[in-house]
Motif scaffolding. Structure first.
Motif, mmCIF file in Angstrom:
data_model
loop_
_atom_site.group_PDB
_atom_site.id
_atom_site.type_symbol
_atom_site.label_atom_id
_atom_site.label_comp_id
_atom_site.label_asym_id
_atom_site.label_seq_id
_atom_site.Cartn_x
_atom_site.Cartn_y
_atom_site.Cartn_z
ATOM 1 N N ALA A 44 10.620 -10.789 -8.267
ATOM 2 C CA ALA A 44 10.077 -10.284 -9.527
ATOM 3 C C ALA A 44 8.595 -9.958 -9.396
ATOM 4 O O ALA A 44 8.114 -8.998 -10.001
ATOM 5 C CB ALA A 44 10.295 -11.306 -10.632
ATOM 6 N N ILE A 45 7.866 -10.739 -8.572
ATOM 7 C CA ILE A 45 6.452 -10.421 -8.329
ATOM 8 C C ILE A 45 6.330 -9.023 -7.736
ATOM 9 O O ILE A 45 5.513 -8.207 -8.167
ATOM 10 C CB ILE A 45 5.841 -11.469 -7.379
ATOM 11 N N SER A 46 7.205 -8.727 -6.739
ATOM 12 C CA SER A 46 7.148 -7.393 -6.137
ATOM 13 C C SER A 46 7.518 -6.314 -7.137
ATOM 14 O O SER A 46 6.945 -5.229 -7.115
ATOM 15 C CB SER A 46 8.080 -7.333 -4.938
ATOM 16 N N VAL A 47 8.478 -6.632 -8.031
ATOM 17 C CA VAL A 47 8.842 -5.639 -9.053
ATOM 18 C C VAL A 47 7.645 -5.356 -9.959
ATOM 19 O O VAL A 47 7.386 -4.200 -10.322
ATOM 20 C CB VAL A 47 10.055 -6.130 -9.867
ATOM 21 N N ILE A 48 6.880 -6.426 -10.305
ATOM 22 C CA ILE A 48 5.719 -6.197 -11.159
ATOM 23 C C ILE A 48 4.692 -5.310 -10.451
ATOM 24 O O ILE A 48 4.107 -4.405 -11.049
ATOM 25 C CB ILE A 48 5.084 -7.542 -11.582
ATOM 26 N N VAL A 49 4.495 -5.553 -9.125
ATOM 27 C CA VAL A 49 3.530 -4.719 -8.395
ATOM 28 C C VAL A 49 3.988 -3.262 -8.378
ATOM 29 O O VAL A 49 3.190 -2.333 -8.591
ATOM 30 C CB VAL A 49 3.333 -5.258 -6.966
ATOM 31 N N TYR A 60 -2.163 -4.600 -14.128
ATOM 32 C CA TYR A 60 -0.871 -5.278 -14.105
ATOM 33 C C TYR A 60 -0.681 -6.117 -12.853
ATOM 34 O O TYR A 60 0.155 -7.024 -12.844
ATOM 35 C CB TYR A 60 0.273 -4.259 -14.204
ATOM 36 N N VAL A 61 -1.458 -5.816 -11.786
ATOM 37 C CA VAL A 61 -1.321 -6.628 -10.580
ATOM 38 C C VAL A 61 -1.740 -8.076 -10.861
ATOM 39 O O VAL A 61 -1.222 -9.010 -10.255
ATOM 40 C CB VAL A 61 -2.157 -6.017 -9.442
ATOM 41 N N ASP A 62 -2.656 -8.270 -11.832
ATOM 42 C CA ASP A 62 -3.088 -9.620 -12.186
ATOM 43 C C ASP A 62 -1.927 -10.486 -12.647
ATOM 44 O O ASP A 62 -1.883 -11.681 -12.355
ATOM 45 C CB ASP A 62 -4.131 -9.564 -13.302
ATOM 46 N N VAL A 63 -0.979 -9.897 -13.376
ATOM 47 C CA VAL A 63 0.182 -10.661 -13.828
ATOM 48 C C VAL A 63 0.938 -11.203 -12.625
ATOM 49 O O VAL A 63 1.346 -12.367 -12.586
ATOM 50 C CB VAL A 63 1.099 -9.772 -14.692
ATOM 51 N N ALA A 64 1.085 -10.338 -11.590
ATOM 52 C CA ALA A 64 1.782 -10.767 -10.384
ATOM 53 C C ALA A 64 1.034 -11.919 -9.715
ATOM 54 O O ALA A 64 1.650 -12.879 -9.242
ATOM 55 C CB ALA A 64 1.929 -9.597 -9.417
ATOM 56 N N LEU A 65 -0.305 -11.846 -9.689
ATOM 57 C CA LEU A 65 -1.086 -12.917 -9.065
ATOM 58 C C LEU A 65 -0.883 -14.235 -9.804
ATOM 59 O O LEU A 65 -0.623 -15.275 -9.183
ATOM 60 C CB LEU A 65 -2.574 -12.556 -9.105
ATOM 61 N N VAL A 66 -0.987 -14.189 -11.151
ATOM 62 C CA VAL A 66 -0.822 -15.412 -11.948
ATOM 63 C C VAL A 66 0.553 -16.000 -11.728
ATOM 64 O O VAL A 66 0.717 -17.200 -11.482
ATOM 65 C CB VAL A 66 -1.047 -15.091 -13.444
ATOM 66 N N TYR A 67 1.579 -15.153 -11.741
ATOM 67 C CA TYR A 67 2.922 -15.689 -11.560
ATOM 68 C C TYR A 67 3.118 -16.234 -10.158
ATOM 69 O O TYR A 67 3.800 -17.236 -9.969
ATOM 70 C CB TYR A 67 3.981 -14.640 -11.886
ATOM 71 N N LEU A 69 1.014 -17.814 -8.324
ATOM 72 C CA LEU A 69 0.527 -19.193 -8.242
ATOM 73 C C LEU A 69 1.435 -20.153 -8.990
ATOM 74 O O LEU A 69 1.726 -21.234 -8.506
ATOM 75 C CB LEU A 69 -0.872 -19.290 -8.830
ATOM 76 N N LEU C 47 6.212 -4.566 1.482
ATOM 77 C CA LEU C 47 6.068 -3.796 0.232
ATOM 78 C C LEU C 47 4.603 -3.695 -0.181
ATOM 79 O O LEU C 47 4.131 -2.633 -0.610
ATOM 80 C CB LEU C 47 6.895 -4.495 -0.841
ATOM 81 N N LEU C 65 -2.594 -11.508 -2.750
ATOM 82 C CA LEU C 65 -1.191 -11.794 -3.096
ATOM 83 C C LEU C 65 -0.391 -12.157 -1.840
ATOM 84 O O LEU C 65 0.371 -13.131 -1.828
ATOM 85 C CB LEU C 65 -0.594 -10.569 -3.788
ATOM 86 N N ILE D 41 8.061 -9.644 -17.452
ATOM 87 C CA ILE D 41 8.191 -8.278 -16.919
ATOM 88 C C ILE D 41 8.376 -7.284 -18.058
ATOM 89 O O ILE D 41 7.816 -6.191 -18.061
ATOM 90 C CB ILE D 41 9.358 -8.172 -15.926
ATOM 91 N N MET D 53 0.600 -11.944 -19.025
ATOM 92 C CA MET D 53 -0.054 -12.982 -18.232
ATOM 93 C C MET D 53 0.119 -14.344 -18.889
ATOM 94 O O MET D 53 0.426 -15.338 -18.229
ATOM 95 C CB MET D 53 -1.533 -12.649 -18.112
ATOM 96 N N ALA D 56 3.681 -15.506 -18.431
ATOM 97 C CA ALA D 56 3.948 -15.970 -17.073
ATOM 98 C C ALA D 56 3.340 -17.342 -16.865
ATOM 99 O O ALA D 56 3.941 -18.207 -16.213
ATOM 100 C CB ALA D 56 3.399 -14.978 -16.052
#
Lengths: 86, 163, 111, 81
Positions: A44-49, A60-67, A69, C47, C65, D41, D53, D56
């Motif tokens: 899901a992190i990759s999907v967000i990226v 939106y990449v920040d959401v992936a970073l937070v998740y 961790l 990716l 990341l 998402i 954020m 999450a």
């Protein structure tokens, strides 16, 4: 052309999340489901990226970073709880 | 020892800060230094990075470890792919014990993580200087053979860097 | 450049699909952890490199990341495997040896 | 884009239903965490990165943690009393 390929990549990732959710629902023991949850979270992190690219927003990449961790902490807590009660 | 830990934490924290910000300006630099210094002051007493060695030899060994690690990661994925695709699941799993010569916690962390990401092996537990490894295709279950097959390729480089 | 990045992202997602397939097909928990961890780690790396090629200005965050994933993914799989062993998870019938259980028995037997 | 939205919405609803219907408490907490992940998402796709954020961080990270603390307390209380 590149956008179509990325669309296919998102769809394949979503398909794999779906397959993993089958394991989440079937999984005989709790820890099987924890592994499925962990794997689904990383995909899901990759999907967000990828979505950040498709919607063209860097933030939106920040959401992936937070998740990235916090999913780690969640898996640690569940596994420790299962091993000896936190 | 404490100076070294503080120095390495500040440098790593600043790199992290600039990776998150993505630009070099005076305001960003000053606030970053303040935040990173406060964060480093909290954990300087643990001396986590106290055993990392600084020398050209250690740097070369680190690069060599990185090259070996990336190669093994790609190899392990091809291995996993072949196992998953093949119509009959070919596995021969066992939990084996291996011995390590690394003494420091950071070195053992790096070794355990590298073992987990190499073909068919997964670190299950560490007790003293022996690691217990789940091996998907065990060719030898005694300690010496397993140590030679799993640990030897990383230990030489990691010993130079982390001691 | 954009095409190369897109193709790399496609390769990463195919690796994700293989890991999902492995999660379904493998017979016991330890083998599932193995396929899950390795494949998702390399998939995320490939990716993210692909997206770095498409957007060079995102490189800093994507590298952070990748570092998170490479550091934390093996640790979480290690914790799950350890928890599985100490809560008495069954291993598959094909298993040929188990040094950790023998070690625990030795410790209990000595005093 | 709509297809992606639809698939993730189906995942969210499936996980929420599983969390409600399962008998095992641990599984219910994990499924709630998965619901939070997919919901975040969805928030990203609805152009609300701040909400995503928070979702999450709180919904799938900290809630799991707090729920497991609560589960431990419940178990201990049952043992003693």
């Amino acid at each position: 052309m590149a956008d179509q390929i990325l669309m296919v990549a998102v769809l394949i990732s979503l398909l794999s999340i779906g397959v993993i959710l089958i394991r989440f629902i079937l999984g005989p023991s709790v820890l099987d489901r924890v592994v499925a949850f962990d794997t689904a979270g990383i995909i899901a992190i990759s999907v967000i990226v990828l979505l950040a690219h498709m919607l063209e927003r860097f933030i939106y990449v920040d959401v992936a970073l937070v998740y990235g961790l916090l999913s780690f902490i969640g898996v640690l807590v569940v596994a420790r709880y299962h091993e000896r009660g936190l | 020892m404490k100076m070294k830990t503080a120095l390495i934490s500040v440098v790593l924290g600043l790199l992290f800060w600039f990776g998150l910000n993505g630009r070099l300006e005076t305001g960003v630099l000053i606030s970053g230094i303040v935040v990173v210094a406060i964060a480093a002051a909290f954990h300087v007493k643990d001396a986590v990075f106290g055993d990392v060695k600084f020398s050209p030899r250690a740097f070369i060994a680190f690069i060599a470890w990185l090259v070996v690690f990336v190669g093994e990661l790609i190899k392990s994925n091809i291995d996993v792919m072949l196992r998953v695709i093949s119509p009959k699941v070919r596995i021969n799993p066992a939990i084996v014990e291996v011995k390590t010569k690394l003494k420091t916690p950071l070195g053992r962390l790096a070794l355990a993580n590298s073992i987990t990401l190499t073909p068919g092996t997964l670190t299950t537990d560490i007790k003293g200087d022996s690691l217990f490894i789940h091996w998907i295709d065990a060719s030898s279950t005694d300690v010496e053979g397993a140590t030679k097959a799993i640990v030897a390729k990383f230990e030489k480089q990691l010993e130079v860097v982390f001691g | 450049m954009e095409m190369t990045g897109a193709v790399l992202a496609l390769i990463g997602s195919i690796i994700f699909f293989l890991s999902a397939l492995g999660l379904i097909r493998m017979p016991d928990l330890y083998n599932r952890i193995q396929t899950g961890t390795k494949a998702t780690t390399l998939g995320t790396i490939i990716l993210s490199i692909g997206l770095c090629l498409i957007h060079p200005e995102w490189t800093g965050k994507l590298v952070i990341l990748i570092l998170f994933i490479v550091l934390t993914n093996p640790i979480s799989s290690h914790v799950v495997a350890r928890g599985a062993h100490y809560s008495g998870q069954e291993m598959t019938d094909k298993t040929v040896g188990d040094a950790l259980t023998e070690e625990d028995k030795d410790k209990e037997g000595t005093p | 884009m709509n297809i992606i939205f639809l698939i993730i919405a189906v995942f969210t609803v499936a996980m929420a239903l599983y969390a409600v219907m399962t008998k095992d408490r641990t599984m219910a907490v994990l499924a709630a965490g998965a619901t939070g992940l997919f919901a975040s998402i969805l928030f990203v796709m609805m152009a609300a990165p701040d909400v995503a954020m928070t979702e999450a961080a709180i919904g799938s990270g900290l809630t799991t943690f707090i729920f497991f603390f609560a589960l431990r307390k419940v178990k201990r209380g049952q043992k003693n009393g």
